[in-house]
Design an enzyme around this catalytic site. Sequence first.
Site, PDB file in Angstrom:
ATOM      1  N   LYS A 131     -50.400  48.852  43.546  1.00  0.00           N
ATOM      2  CA  LYS A 131     -50.000  48.791  44.955  1.00  0.00           C
ATOM      3  C   LYS A 131     -50.396  50.099  45.618  1.00  0.00           C
ATOM      4  O   LYS A 131     -50.320  51.151  44.987  1.00  0.00           O
ATOM      5  CB  LYS A 131     -48.479  48.643  45.059  1.00  0.00           C
ATOM      6  CG  LYS A 131     -47.977  47.250  44.830  1.00  0.00           C
ATOM      7  CD  LYS A 131     -46.520  47.177  45.241  1.00  0.00           C
ATOM      8  CE  LYS A 131     -45.939  45.810  45.018  1.00  0.00           C
ATOM      9  NZ  LYS A 131     -44.518  45.747  45.390  1.00  0.00           N
TER      10      LYS A 131
ATOM     11  N   HIS B 130     -32.236  48.601  51.979  1.00  0.00           N
ATOM     12  CA  HIS B 130     -32.080  48.709  50.515  1.00  0.00           C
ATOM     13  C   HIS B 130     -30.679  49.242  50.178  1.00  0.00           C
ATOM     14  O   HIS B 130     -30.031  48.771  49.246  1.00  0.00           O
ATOM     15  CB  HIS B 130     -33.081  49.716  49.922  1.00  0.00           C
ATOM     16  CG  HIS B 130     -34.521  49.315  50.034  1.00  0.00           C
ATOM     17  ND1 HIS B 130     -35.473  50.122  50.595  1.00  0.00           N
ATOM     18  CD2 HIS B 130     -35.173  48.195  49.614  1.00  0.00           C
ATOM     19  CE1 HIS B 130     -36.658  49.528  50.523  1.00  0.00           C
ATOM     20  NE2 HIS B 130     -36.508  48.364  49.944  1.00  0.00           N
TER      21      HIS B 130
ATOM     22  N   ARG C 175     -34.460  38.820  53.055  1.00  0.00           N
ATOM     23  CA  ARG C 175     -34.518  38.724  54.521  1.00  0.00           C
ATOM     24  C   ARG C 175     -35.014  37.321  54.847  1.00  0.00           C
ATOM     25  O   ARG C 175     -35.244  36.528  53.951  1.00  0.00           O
ATOM     26  CB  ARG C 175     -35.455  39.803  55.075  1.00  0.00           C
ATOM     27  CG  ARG C 175     -34.859  41.212  55.003  1.00  0.00           C
ATOM     28  CD  ARG C 175     -35.909  42.269  54.988  1.00  0.00           C
ATOM     29  NE  ARG C 175     -36.715  42.134  53.776  1.00  0.00           N
ATOM     30  CZ  ARG C 175     -37.743  42.922  53.458  1.00  0.00           C
ATOM     31  NH1 ARG C 175     -38.108  43.882  54.270  1.00  0.00           N
ATOM     32  NH2 ARG C 175     -38.409  42.748  52.342  1.00  0.00           N
TER      33      ARG C 175
ATOM     34  N   SER D 216     -39.917  48.543  54.561  1.00  0.00           N
ATOM     35  CA  SER D 216     -40.577  49.831  54.312  1.00  0.00           C
ATOM     36  C   SER D 216     -41.961  49.833  54.952  1.00  0.00           C
ATOM     37  O   SER D 216     -42.406  50.825  55.522  1.00  0.00           O
ATOM     38  CB  SER D 216     -40.727  50.070  52.810  1.00  0.00           C
ATOM     39  OG  SER D 216     -39.474  50.106  52.196  1.00  0.00           O
TER      40      SER D 216
HETATM   41  P1  ADP Z   1     -40.811  45.070  46.295  1.00  0.00           P
HETATM   42  O1  ADP Z   1     -42.116  45.782  46.401  1.00  0.00           O
HETATM   43  O2  ADP Z   1     -40.392  44.724  44.912  1.00  0.00           O
HETATM   44  O3  ADP Z   1     -40.624  43.927  47.246  1.00  0.00           O
HETATM   45  P2  ADP Z   1     -39.136  46.614  48.052  1.00  0.00           P
HETATM   46  O4  ADP Z   1     -38.819  48.044  47.934  1.00  0.00           O
HETATM   47  O5  ADP Z   1     -39.970  46.216  49.223  1.00  0.00           O
HETATM   48  O6  ADP Z   1     -39.778  46.214  46.684  1.00  0.00           O
HETATM   49  O7  ADP Z   1     -37.803  45.781  48.086  1.00  0.00           O
HETATM   50  C1  ADP Z   1     -36.897  45.743  47.013  1.00  0.00           C
HETATM   51  C2  ADP Z   1     -35.900  44.625  47.266  1.00  0.00           C
HETATM   52  O8  ADP Z   1     -35.123  44.950  48.415  1.00  0.00           O
HETATM   53  C3  ADP Z   1     -36.543  43.257  47.559  1.00  0.00           C
HETATM   54  O9  ADP Z   1     -35.716  42.263  46.982  1.00  0.00           O
HETATM   55  C4  ADP Z   1     -36.516  43.162  49.065  1.00  0.00           C
HETATM   56  O10 ADP Z   1     -36.496  41.827  49.507  1.00  0.00           O
HETATM   57  C5  ADP Z   1     -35.202  43.885  49.351  1.00  0.00           C
HETATM   58  N1  ADP Z   1     -35.165  44.451  50.704  1.00  0.00           N
HETATM   59  C6  ADP Z   1     -36.084  45.245  51.299  1.00  0.00           C
HETATM   60  N2  ADP Z   1     -35.706  45.554  52.565  1.00  0.00           N
HETATM   61  C7  ADP Z   1     -34.518  44.926  52.774  1.00  0.00           C
HETATM   62  C8  ADP Z   1     -33.621  44.823  53.901  1.00  0.00           C
HETATM   63  N3  ADP Z   1     -33.884  45.395  55.059  1.00  0.00           N
HETATM   64  N4  ADP Z   1     -32.487  44.095  53.744  1.00  0.00           N
HETATM   65  C9  ADP Z   1     -32.251  43.478  52.563  1.00  0.00           C
HETATM   66  N5  ADP Z   1     -33.041  43.509  51.479  1.00  0.00           N
HETATM   67  C10 ADP Z   1     -34.167  44.221  51.578  1.00  0.00           C
END
Ligand code: ADP
Length: 164
Positions: free
Chosen positions: A41, A17, A90, A128
């Site tokens: 969630k 992130h 990803r 995460s």
């Molecule tokens: P959500 O529940 O909205 O998917 P996340 O916290 O999982 O929220 O992710 C927020 C954003 O960050 C999403 O667009 C996700 O694809 C991106 N993201 C999460 N992990 C990574 C990573 N390792 N590299 C790049 N982008 C990521």
Amino acid sequence: MTIALYPGSFDPVTYGHLDIATRATSLFNELVIGICDAPRKHLLFTTEERVQLVREAVGHLPNVRVEPYSGLTIEFARKIKARVIVRGLRMGSDFEREFEMAMMNKKLAPEIELACFMASLEYEFISSHLLKEVAELGGSISCLVPEHVAEALTRKFSLEALER
Ligand code: ADP
């Protein structure tokens, strides 16, 4: 002045992130990291905890602020006058989900653009979800998240173990 919104659950924030947020800050005047209050969630950290963890992680970035929100992401984007929504991609599955969401958002809010950043090679595998599983089983996560996040995860799982 272009404001961008980077929305997500951030449960908890990872180096993946942070990489996207850091890269986005160089393109936009202001980046708002929106921490979604998603009651449906099953999240490990409360909204306040997730906000605090992200705030501490981005304290060194001058044009970033971190705000919680609930409801539709596009409504929050409008409220803060964001023209762009930032997301990270990803491999594989992210694309389908993001594409579907982008189509819906475009229908609801045609004035807001989507900017997707490809995950950097070194963070591509970080999620995460997976990191919580590793942390719960006692694996080392220090190369995946900032120190204060690793500590928060350890605390959370120790508390949960005590309550069981
Ligand atoms: P959500 O529940 O909205 O998917 P996340 O916290 O999982 O929220 O992710 C927020 C954003 O960050 C999403 O667009 C996700 O694809 C991106 N993201 C999460 N992990 C990574 C990573 N390792 N590299 C790049 N982008 C990521």
